[in-house]
Write an enzyme that holds these catalytic residues in place. Sequence first.
Site, short mmCIF file in Angstrom:
data_model
loop_
_atom_site.label_atom_id
_atom_site.label_comp_id
_atom_site.label_asym_id
_atom_site.label_seq_id
_atom_site.Cartn_x
_atom_site.Cartn_y
_atom_site.Cartn_z
N HIS A 137 -0.41 -0.18 -9.85
CA HIS A 137 -1.18 -1.13 -9.02
C HIS A 137 -1.70 -2.30 -9.86
O HIS A 137 -2.90 -2.56 -9.93
CB HIS A 137 -2.35 -0.40 -8.32
CG HIS A 137 -2.78 -1.08 -7.06
ND1 HIS A 137 -3.12 -0.40 -5.92
CD2 HIS A 137 -2.91 -2.40 -6.75
CE1 HIS A 137 -3.47 -1.25 -4.97
NE2 HIS A 137 -3.34 -2.48 -5.46
N ARG A 151 0.86 -1.19 0.00
CA ARG A 151 0.00 0.00 0.00
C ARG A 151 0.89 1.23 0.00
O ARG A 151 1.90 1.28 0.72
CB ARG A 151 -0.91 0.03 1.23
CG ARG A 151 -2.11 -0.89 1.15
CD ARG A 151 -3.12 -0.45 0.08
NE ARG A 151 -4.26 -1.35 -0.01
CZ ARG A 151 -4.36 -2.39 -0.84
NH1 ARG A 151 -3.36 -2.67 -1.67
NH2 ARG A 151 -5.46 -3.13 -0.87
N GLU A 160 -2.36 7.47 -5.02
CA GLU A 160 -2.69 6.80 -6.29
C GLU A 160 -4.17 6.93 -6.66
O GLU A 160 -4.53 6.81 -7.83
CB GLU A 160 -2.30 5.31 -6.24
CG GLU A 160 -3.15 4.48 -5.28
CD GLU A 160 -2.78 2.99 -5.31
OE1 GLU A 160 -1.59 2.68 -5.20
OE2 GLU A 160 -3.70 2.17 -5.45
N ASP A 186 4.58 -0.43 -6.94
CA ASP A 186 3.34 -0.73 -7.65
C ASP A 186 2.18 0.04 -7.03
O ASP A 186 1.05 -0.02 -7.53
CB ASP A 186 3.04 -2.24 -7.59
CG ASP A 186 1.84 -2.64 -8.43
OD1 ASP A 186 1.79 -2.21 -9.60
OD2 ASP A 186 0.94 -3.34 -7.92
#
Length: 338
Positions: A296, A235, A264, A259
């Site tokens: 992600h 996260r 985000e 990622d």
Amino acid sequence: MRVAVFNTKAYDRQFLTHANQTFAHKLTFLEPRLELTTAPLAKGHDAVCVFVNDVVDAAVLTALSDVGIRVVALRCAGFNNVDLAAAERLGIDVVRVPAYSPHAVAEFTIGLLLAVDRKIPRAWTRVRDNNFALDGLIGRNLHGRSVGVIGTGKIGALVARTLKLGFGCDVMASDVEPDPALEALGVRYVDREMLLREAEIVTLHCPLTPDTRHLIDAPAIASARDGVVIVNTSRGALIDTAALIGGLKSRKIGAVALDVYEQEADLFFEDLSGEIISDDLFQRLLTFPNVLVTGHQAFLTEEALEAIAMTTLSSLADAEAGLPLVNRLDPRFIAISR
Ligand code: NAD
């Protein structure tokens, strides 16, 4: 069950529609993200199905309750975006997909690590330009390097195992609940501070909680080994982005592969290629040659999407039938397990 599926992408529609042949729920696919202004779209449904960056706070849950929503089905494992206490107060059950394919995320993590450490994206860009020079592309062996895995649940354990057995890394780990099977393989559990001080590579696999928010911050970076490589597929808010940029600018950090990103929700899962991005921290991150960012996608395999769809629709069928919800998030249990 009548289900409003928020934040629908083409792959959600494809995999949920296919899995729904077994369940025959009435699925309404909605493109908007769930937030306060879009919550009324849930009217006429019994449940909503949402993803990682949908907003499921107390205000949204109240709005959902007002239009008769009884179940929130997260088509993901993480649940830091949900106010579970508010859901319980409102009598809304929250279910998730606790394990759809830890292999999907673990394998992607190793891929990101290798890519950034061996400079594969930079090499590919060069080759596409018929530039076959190797200067600046020197990497390091993974074999024998010390790796610190923070969070050795389903995903972290696979990453630790792969790095230990597959690559011959010296793996240490930090977790509130050590895994005896990993210890038996020679993975050393140490406290987080020692891990951050000793590891040449740090990879994050713990959930986002008040205890883990910004666990990579300026003091943690200052205490790390020179040239530390940081990988985060868990996260975004586990990392203080401004501190990360400081560590990159000072050359303390050797490389970063992400990622996930703290802000985000304003960026990921959308095609913004024709837009002006106003997030200066994110734009700065992209300028470093030793930073690799993906949007992600660690979960995004066929196997994971099939499992997510089946588990989500099965939980909704159980809710409709009044059966026990095995994937229900119980705030009391979570408070204890943290
Ligand atoms: P998991 O629940 O199986 O494992 C989490 C581990 O973290 C547990 O062993 C837990 O004890 C440990 N932990 C909890 N608090 C900790 C702390 N303060 N310090 C150290 N360890 C702590 O979860 P998982 O399935 O392995 O997933 C891990 C995370 O990966 C999820 O929380 C989610 O945020 C993220 N995730 C990302 C993607 C993606 O596509 N990028 C996909 C799935 C999951």
